[in-house]
Scaffold this active site. Sequence first.
Site, PDB file in Angstrom:
ATOM      1  N   ARG A 135       0.856  -1.183   0.000  1.00 41.20           N
ATOM      2  CA  ARG A 135       0.000   0.000   0.000  1.00 41.20           C
ATOM      3  C   ARG A 135       0.893   1.234   0.000  1.00 41.20           C
ATOM      4  O   ARG A 135       1.653   1.469   0.939  1.00 41.20           O
ATOM      5  CB  ARG A 135      -0.937   0.035   1.202  1.00 41.20           C
ATOM      6  N   ASP A 164       9.371  -1.315  -9.332  1.00 46.45           N
ATOM      7  CA  ASP A 164      10.765  -1.655  -9.635  1.00 46.45           C
ATOM      8  C   ASP A 164      11.423  -2.395  -8.475  1.00 46.45           C
ATOM      9  O   ASP A 164      12.313  -3.240  -8.680  1.00 46.45           O
ATOM     10  CB  ASP A 164      11.568  -0.397  -9.986  1.00 46.45           C
ATOM     11  N   GLU A 189     -13.080   4.945   0.102  1.00 47.62           N
ATOM     12  CA  GLU A 189     -13.213   5.145   1.549  1.00 47.62           C
ATOM     13  C   GLU A 189     -13.685   6.549   1.911  1.00 47.62           C
ATOM     14  O   GLU A 189     -13.377   7.071   2.971  1.00 47.62           O
ATOM     15  CB  GLU A 189     -11.886   4.832   2.238  1.00 47.62           C
TER      16      GLU A 189
END
Length: 255
Positions: A73, A87, A152
């Site tokens: 996250r 990456d 949210e």
Amino acid sequence: MPAIKNPFKAALSDGKMQYGCWSGFADPFAIEVMGTAGFDWLVIDGEHAANDIRSIMAQLQALQGSASHPVVRVPVGEDWLIKQVLDAGAQTVLVPMVESGAQAAQLVRAMRYPPEGIRGVGATMARASRFGGIADYVKVANQEVCLLVQVESRKGVAALDDILAVDNIDGVFIGPADLAADMGHPGNAAHPEVRAMIRDLLGRIAASDKAAGILSPDDKVAAEYRDWGAQFLAVGLDVVMLAQAARAKAAHWKG
């Protein structure tokens, strides 16, 4: 070296239930322990835990070989942050506070190499390609990255249909705490108004071509969320689990 498949993305596509846990210690040793527990997926939290790109990478390394798939996250859905975690070896990225279809579409572009997106092509020196060891990484990466977006807020709820219409989003995750606060019930995701909203959202997402996700450390509530349509369900937070176990142990001996 063969291209690395994303088992979590495949499981969501196949409709399989995926149980996960949040990891907030920002420490490779702690998440390595969590990786032995048997969860299908673990969140490396860059929003509320004390993580940076190096600690995220170290935790990705610690989970290599674990059956628990790492979900990173990011703190915000910035193109450069998404580029860095991809990456570093993340295949699945969770982005908080997505509030429009246009924002969701830009996140899709950030996740993917041209011509489908804007991800910088520097794979040869990246951990994601095993430092050039996966010769066809750039050709196949777009197929294996997995994008999860969080709804949210009331603004995100209003835009849900637009978000669900965006191609190459794999899942939509409902954030109960932020949603409850934005609805005027801070700290109370159990409020009837919030519960009704969550049930409606999970059902709408589950009825689409995206997977529905959510978090609850309460087993009874988590089971309800599963019954309401959640397919990738986080059922705990490692920091909270340790705190609760430690407090209970201290209380037992000092009480």
